[in-house]
Write a protein that holds these residues in place. Structure first.
Motif, PDB file in Angstrom:
ATOM      1  N   TYR A 180      12.165   6.768   7.916  1.00 53.41           N
ATOM      2  CA  TYR A 180      11.939   5.422   7.408  1.00 53.41           C
ATOM      3  C   TYR A 180      12.524   4.383   8.352  1.00 53.41           C
ATOM      4  O   TYR A 180      13.478   4.659   9.088  1.00 53.41           O
ATOM      5  CB  TYR A 180      12.565   5.265   6.020  1.00 53.41           C
ATOM      6  N   ILE A 181      11.961   3.199   8.293  1.00 51.43           N
ATOM      7  CA  ILE A 181      12.494   2.085   9.068  1.00 51.43           C
ATOM      8  C   ILE A 181      13.937   1.862   8.609  1.00 51.43           C
ATOM      9  O   ILE A 181      14.226   1.831   7.419  1.00 51.43           O
ATOM     10  CB  ILE A 181      11.629   0.824   8.881  1.00 51.43           C
ATOM     11  N   GLY A 182      14.846   1.742   9.561  1.00 49.72           N
ATOM     12  CA  GLY A 182      16.267   1.591   9.266  1.00 49.72           C
ATOM     13  C   GLY A 182      17.043   2.889   9.343  1.00 49.72           C
ATOM     14  O   GLY A 182      18.275   2.865   9.399  1.00 49.72           O
ATOM     15  N   ASP A 183      16.346   4.036   9.338  1.00 50.77           N
ATOM     16  CA  ASP A 183      17.033   5.322   9.470  1.00 50.77           C
ATOM     17  C   ASP A 183      17.672   5.452  10.851  1.00 50.77           C
ATOM     18  O   ASP A 183      17.120   4.979  11.847  1.00 50.77           O
ATOM     19  CB  ASP A 183      16.064   6.495   9.294  1.00 50.77           C
ATOM     20  N   THR A 184      18.807   6.108  10.898  1.00 47.99           N
ATOM     21  CA  THR A 184      19.404   6.530  12.164  1.00 47.99           C
ATOM     22  C   THR A 184      19.143   8.021  12.274  1.00 47.99           C
ATOM     23  O   THR A 184      19.567   8.790  11.401  1.00 47.99           O
ATOM     24  CB  THR A 184      20.906   6.223  12.206  1.00 47.99           C
ATOM     25  N   ILE A 185      18.412   8.395  13.303  1.00 42.95           N
ATOM     26  CA  ILE A 185      18.048   9.797  13.478  1.00 42.95           C
ATOM     27  C   ILE A 185      18.799  10.394  14.663  1.00 42.95           C
ATOM     28  O   ILE A 185      19.055   9.714  15.655  1.00 42.95           O
ATOM     29  CB  ILE A 185      16.522   9.990  13.618  1.00 42.95           C
ATOM     30  N   THR A 186      19.152  11.660  14.524  1.00 46.28           N
ATOM     31  CA  THR A 186      19.855  12.378  15.577  1.00 46.28           C
ATOM     32  C   THR A 186      19.041  13.605  15.944  1.00 46.28           C
ATOM     33  O   THR A 186      18.732  14.431  15.076  1.00 46.28           O
ATOM     34  CB  THR A 186      21.260  12.803  15.114  1.00 46.28           C
ATOM     35  N   ALA A 187      18.697  13.700  17.215  1.00 43.31           N
ATOM     36  CA  ALA A 187      17.963  14.854  17.736  1.00 43.31           C
ATOM     37  C   ALA A 187      18.967  15.802  18.372  1.00 43.31           C
ATOM     38  O   ALA A 187      19.869  15.367  19.095  1.00 43.31           O
ATOM     39  CB  ALA A 187      16.946  14.408  18.773  1.00 43.31           C
TER      40      ALA A 187
ATOM     41  N   TRP B 102       0.837  -1.205   0.000  1.00 45.95           N
ATOM     42  CA  TRP B 102       0.000   0.000   0.000  1.00 45.95           C
ATOM     43  C   TRP B 102       0.872   1.254   0.000  1.00 45.95           C
ATOM     44  O   TRP B 102       0.668   2.176  -0.769  1.00 45.95           O
ATOM     45  CB  TRP B 102      -0.927  -0.039   1.219  1.00 45.95           C
ATOM     46  N   THR B 103       1.875   1.273   0.881  1.00 50.12           N
ATOM     47  CA  THR B 103       2.744   2.445   1.026  1.00 50.12           C
ATOM     48  C   THR B 103       3.574   2.694  -0.234  1.00 50.12           C
ATOM     49  O   THR B 103       3.851   3.836  -0.573  1.00 50.12           O
ATOM     50  CB  THR B 103       3.658   2.297   2.262  1.00 50.12           C
ATOM     51  N   ALA B 104       3.943   1.628  -0.948  1.00 52.85           N
ATOM     52  CA  ALA B 104       4.711   1.772  -2.186  1.00 52.85           C
ATOM     53  C   ALA B 104       3.954   2.601  -3.223  1.00 52.85           C
ATOM     54  O   ALA B 104       4.570   3.229  -4.085  1.00 52.85           O
ATOM     55  CB  ALA B 104       5.050   0.404  -2.754  1.00 52.85           C
ATOM     56  N   LYS B 105       2.633   2.648  -3.127  1.00 52.03           N
ATOM     57  CA  LYS B 105       1.808   3.397  -4.081  1.00 52.03           C
ATOM     58  C   LYS B 105       1.597   4.850  -3.650  1.00 52.03           C
ATOM     59  O   LYS B 105       0.921   5.600  -4.343  1.00 52.03           O
ATOM     60  CB  LYS B 105       0.454   2.706  -4.236  1.00 52.03           C
ATOM     61  N   THR B 106       2.173   5.250  -2.524  1.00 53.24           N
ATOM     62  CA  THR B 106       2.051   6.624  -2.037  1.00 53.24           C
ATOM     63  C   THR B 106       3.321   7.399  -2.361  1.00 53.24           C
ATOM     64  O   THR B 106       4.326   6.819  -2.796  1.00 53.24           O
ATOM     65  CB  THR B 106       1.830   6.673  -0.506  1.00 53.24           C
ATOM     66  N   ARG B 107       3.298   8.690  -2.083  1.00 51.76           N
ATOM     67  CA  ARG B 107       4.486   9.518  -2.324  1.00 51.76           C
ATOM     68  C   ARG B 107       5.661   9.127  -1.431  1.00 51.76           C
ATOM     69  O   ARG B 107       6.802   9.478  -1.709  1.00 51.76           O
ATOM     70  CB  ARG B 107       4.159  11.000  -2.152  1.00 51.76           C
ATOM     71  N   PHE B 108       5.386   8.389  -0.337  1.00 44.65           N
ATOM     72  CA  PHE B 108       6.455   8.003   0.587  1.00 44.65           C
ATOM     73  C   PHE B 108       7.243   6.807   0.082  1.00 44.65           C
ATOM     74  O   PHE B 108       8.406   6.650   0.418  1.00 44.65           O
ATOM     75  CB  PHE B 108       5.885   7.746   1.982  1.00 44.65           C
ATOM     76  N   GLY B 109       6.625   5.926  -0.679  1.00 49.15           N
ATOM     77  CA  GLY B 109       7.324   4.844  -1.348  1.00 49.15           C
ATOM     78  C   GLY B 109       7.658   3.618  -0.533  1.00 49.15           C
ATOM     79  O   GLY B 109       7.744   2.524  -1.066  1.00 49.15           O
ATOM     80  N   ARG B 110       7.876   3.797   0.743  1.00 44.70           N
ATOM     81  CA  ARG B 110       8.235   2.639   1.597  1.00 44.70           C
ATOM     82  C   ARG B 110       7.798   2.891   3.026  1.00 44.70           C
ATOM     83  O   ARG B 110       7.444   4.015   3.395  1.00 44.70           O
ATOM     84  CB  ARG B 110       9.719   2.334   1.511  1.00 44.70           C
ATOM     85  N   LEU B 111       7.842   1.841   3.830  1.00 47.18           N
ATOM     86  CA  LEU B 111       7.357   1.927   5.204  1.00 47.18           C
ATOM     87  C   LEU B 111       8.112   2.998   5.987  1.00 47.18           C
ATOM     88  O   LEU B 111       9.335   3.128   5.878  1.00 47.18           O
ATOM     89  CB  LEU B 111       7.497   0.580   5.913  1.00 47.18           C
TER      90      LEU B 111
END
Length: 138
Positions: free
Chosen positions: A89-96, A42-51
C-alpha cells in the motif's frame, strides 16, 4: 570474472517507503494506470480496500538490491519466479532481503531467494531468481 564473489547463505537487504509520487512515476514510465493505484473510491469497493502500489515497485527494489548491494554492479536477473501474497500500500515501508542459495563455480551466476516484507513483517513478495553479473571485458 568467471565466478561471483559471494557465498551460499550470504544475505543483503534494502528498504523503501512507497510514496504517491513513486506510483505516478512508475505509471509515467510503464503506462500502468490501473484504478487500483489511482482511484481511491473504486479501490475501496474491492478486496484491497485502499490504493496500492504497482507490483513493479516491489520487484524494482529487488533489482536495486542485486545491482547495488549483492552481488553488485553489473548484476541482472536471468530468471524470476515471484508470488505476491499481500499488496503493498501507499505509505508502506518495504524491506527486501536476498539470500544466496547457490553459486555457479564456472560462471558469474547465482540462485537466490527473495522476500519483501512490509513494516508489520508481513510478506508482500516471495520468490527465487537466477542472477548474472556482467563485467567489462579486459
Amino acid at each position: 570474472m568467471d565466478h561471483l564473489d559471494i557465498s551460499v547463505g550470504q544475505t543483503a537487504s534494502r528498504e523503501l517507503t512507497v510514496t504517491p509520487e513513486m506510483i505516478e512515476s512508475y505509471a509515467q514510465i510503464t503506462g500502468d494506470r490501473n484504478p487500483l493505484h489511482f482511484d481511491a473510491e473504486w479501490t475501496a469497493k474491492t478486496r484491497f480496500g485502499r490504493l496500492m502500489a504497482q507490483g513493479g515497485i516491489a520487484t524494482g527494489l529487488l533489482h536495486a538490491l542485486v545491482a547495488m548491494d549483492m552481488p553488485g554492479a553489473g548484476t541482472v536477473f536471468t530468471k524470476q519466479a515471484w508470488t505476491f501474497p499481500r499488496p503493498v500500500y501507499i505509505g508502506d515501508t518495504i524491506t527486501a532481503e536476498a539470500t544466496v542459495l547457490s553459486v555457479n563455480p564456472r560462471r558469474p551466476m547465482a540462485d537466490m531467494a527473495f522476500t519483501v516484507t512490509n513494516q508489520d513483517g508481513e510478506e508482500v513478495l516471495k520468490g527465487e531468481a537466477t542472477v548474472f553479473q556482467a563485467t567489462p571485458e579486459e
